[in-house]
Design a protein around this motif. Sequence first.
Motif, PDB file in Angstrom:
ATOM      1  N   ALA A  78      55.931 -34.516  27.048  1.00  0.00           N
ATOM      2  CA  ALA A  78      55.611 -33.484  26.063  1.00  0.00           C
ATOM      3  C   ALA A  78      55.831 -34.000  24.644  1.00  0.00           C
ATOM      4  O   ALA A  78      54.999 -33.786  23.752  1.00  0.00           O
ATOM      5  CB  ALA A  78      56.458 -32.238  26.317  1.00  0.00           C
ATOM      6  N   ASN A  79      56.930 -34.695  24.437  1.00  0.00           N
ATOM      7  CA  ASN A  79      57.218 -35.232  23.102  1.00  0.00           C
ATOM      8  C   ASN A  79      56.184 -36.283  22.694  1.00  0.00           C
ATOM      9  O   ASN A  79      55.718 -36.313  21.546  1.00  0.00           O
ATOM     10  CB  ASN A  79      58.625 -35.838  23.067  1.00  0.00           C
ATOM     11  CG  ASN A  79      59.708 -34.792  23.189  1.00  0.00           C
ATOM     12  OD1 ASN A  79      59.482 -33.615  22.899  1.00  0.00           O
ATOM     13  ND2 ASN A  79      60.885 -35.191  23.634  1.00  0.00           N
ATOM     14  N   ALA A  80      55.793 -37.131  23.655  1.00  0.00           N
ATOM     15  CA  ALA A  80      54.861 -38.218  23.342  1.00  0.00           C
ATOM     16  C   ALA A  80      53.447 -37.702  23.089  1.00  0.00           C
ATOM     17  O   ALA A  80      52.728 -38.249  22.238  1.00  0.00           O
ATOM     18  CB  ALA A  80      54.850 -39.238  24.472  1.00  0.00           C
ATOM     19  N   LEU A  81      53.026 -36.670  23.806  1.00  0.00           N
ATOM     20  CA  LEU A  81      51.667 -36.158  23.672  1.00  0.00           C
ATOM     21  C   LEU A  81      51.556 -34.998  22.693  1.00  0.00           C
ATOM     22  O   LEU A  81      50.459 -34.459  22.490  1.00  0.00           O
ATOM     23  CB  LEU A  81      51.135 -35.717  25.044  1.00  0.00           C
ATOM     24  CG  LEU A  81      51.043 -36.788  26.139  1.00  0.00           C
ATOM     25  CD1 LEU A  81      50.419 -36.201  27.398  1.00  0.00           C
ATOM     26  CD2 LEU A  81      50.234 -37.984  25.664  1.00  0.00           C
ATOM     27  N   GLY A  82      52.679 -34.615  22.087  1.00  0.00           N
ATOM     28  CA  GLY A  82      52.650 -33.503  21.143  1.00  0.00           C
ATOM     29  C   GLY A  82      52.445 -32.161  21.809  1.00  0.00           C
ATOM     30  O   GLY A  82      51.849 -31.243  21.233  1.00  0.00           O
ATOM     31  N   VAL A 113      54.311 -29.608  31.297  1.00  0.00           N
ATOM     32  CA  VAL A 113      53.891 -29.964  29.948  1.00  0.00           C
ATOM     33  C   VAL A 113      52.599 -29.205  29.663  1.00  0.00           C
ATOM     34  O   VAL A 113      51.655 -29.254  30.456  1.00  0.00           O
ATOM     35  CB  VAL A 113      53.654 -31.479  29.805  1.00  0.00           C
ATOM     36  CG1 VAL A 113      53.128 -31.813  28.412  1.00  0.00           C
ATOM     37  CG2 VAL A 113      54.937 -32.243  30.090  1.00  0.00           C
ATOM     38  N   VAL A 114      52.567 -28.486  28.559  1.00  0.00           N
ATOM     39  CA  VAL A 114      51.347 -27.807  28.108  1.00  0.00           C
ATOM     40  C   VAL A 114      50.857 -28.543  26.872  1.00  0.00           C
ATOM     41  O   VAL A 114      51.575 -28.648  25.876  1.00  0.00           O
ATOM     42  CB  VAL A 114      51.608 -26.328  27.777  1.00  0.00           C
ATOM     43  CG1 VAL A 114      50.307 -25.645  27.357  1.00  0.00           C
ATOM     44  CG2 VAL A 114      52.235 -25.607  28.962  1.00  0.00           C
ATOM     45  N   VAL A 115      49.641 -29.066  26.952  1.00  0.00           N
ATOM     46  CA  VAL A 115      49.111 -29.895  25.872  1.00  0.00           C
ATOM     47  C   VAL A 115      47.613 -29.650  25.766  1.00  0.00           C
ATOM     48  O   VAL A 115      46.955 -29.313  26.747  1.00  0.00           O
ATOM     49  CB  VAL A 115      49.417 -31.391  26.148  1.00  0.00           C
ATOM     50  CG1 VAL A 115      48.749 -31.866  27.422  1.00  0.00           C
ATOM     51  CG2 VAL A 115      49.007 -32.270  24.983  1.00  0.00           C
ATOM     52  N   ASN A 116      47.063 -29.810  24.574  1.00  0.00           N
ATOM     53  CA  ASN A 116      45.630 -29.617  24.374  1.00  0.00           C
ATOM     54  C   ASN A 116      44.854 -30.876  24.745  1.00  0.00           C
ATOM     55  O   ASN A 116      45.236 -31.985  24.359  1.00  0.00           O
ATOM     56  CB  ASN A 116      45.329 -29.247  22.922  1.00  0.00           C
ATOM     57  CG  ASN A 116      45.718 -27.816  22.613  1.00  0.00           C
ATOM     58  OD1 ASN A 116      46.031 -27.041  23.509  1.00  0.00           O
ATOM     59  ND2 ASN A 116      45.699 -27.459  21.347  1.00  0.00           N
TER      60      ASN A 116
END
Length: 286
Positions: free
Chosen positions: A109-113, A128-131
Amino acid sequence: MRDLSVYAGRWIALDEHQHIAGVGLTAEAAHRAGRRIRPKETLWLAWVTPHPPYLALPAWPCEPLKALLQEEHLWLVGGAVRDLLLQRPIHDWDFAVEGGACALARRVANALGGAYVALDTERDTGRVVVNDPASDAPITLDFAGLRGGDLATDLALRDFTINALALSLTGEFHDPTGGQADLEAGLVRTTHPGAFSDDPARLLRAVRACGELGFRLEADTAAALRAHRAALRTVAAERSTAELRRIVMSAPAHEPLALAAELGLLELVLPEVTALQEVEQSAPHH
């Protein structure tokens, strides 16, 4: 299932209709080749695994994860691998991890924003929730620690053979229960005799899988389902509702609904349906 063996170890660019528009030794080369043929279309990139069954592993999020998690023992598992085999869009990105899944999810999550969500710390499961950078739509990446201590045991404890599949980010395919053969045969089969007693929500999930994939129940699985159907009463209402909603959303919905009725499940989650069976409708309403 399309044979991609000729592209083993190479990158491919696919157009909106899943046609291969370009091939290259690198993602950039495949994209350039595809752009020459499809200059105005949206292309997505995939790396074809170098080992059978030669799956097209999407560049995102797999490449960022591969770069970030080089030392980790991690596998893409379940429905995602099944959908790669069927060449369907992936909706559920589930990863099995050898230890420290929640900590790993936080790192991702931290690495992918993205945002980290602890789903079940006791079972070492994080989300992890990411766009998606291509569509800007939010997607979820779920990370869970291996059950039973190793990958083979983890897969053997899953619900159906078609979901007991794993793929490493380097392309190593694992299928200990014969899920690929059942996919080719269009069968939904439990991985072990205790699958329904382990989690009675799987009773409805089996019907849902048949509806969504156009598959049929394997004979022993159907018999086990009938034998365990009363256990559906112990499933939390929200879980039954979630499965029933997806059954109704199948196309066509009448087939899995008829299967649920035939197996005696529908009357347990929608008892009103039983009372309606003898009600006639006059034309043209029926």
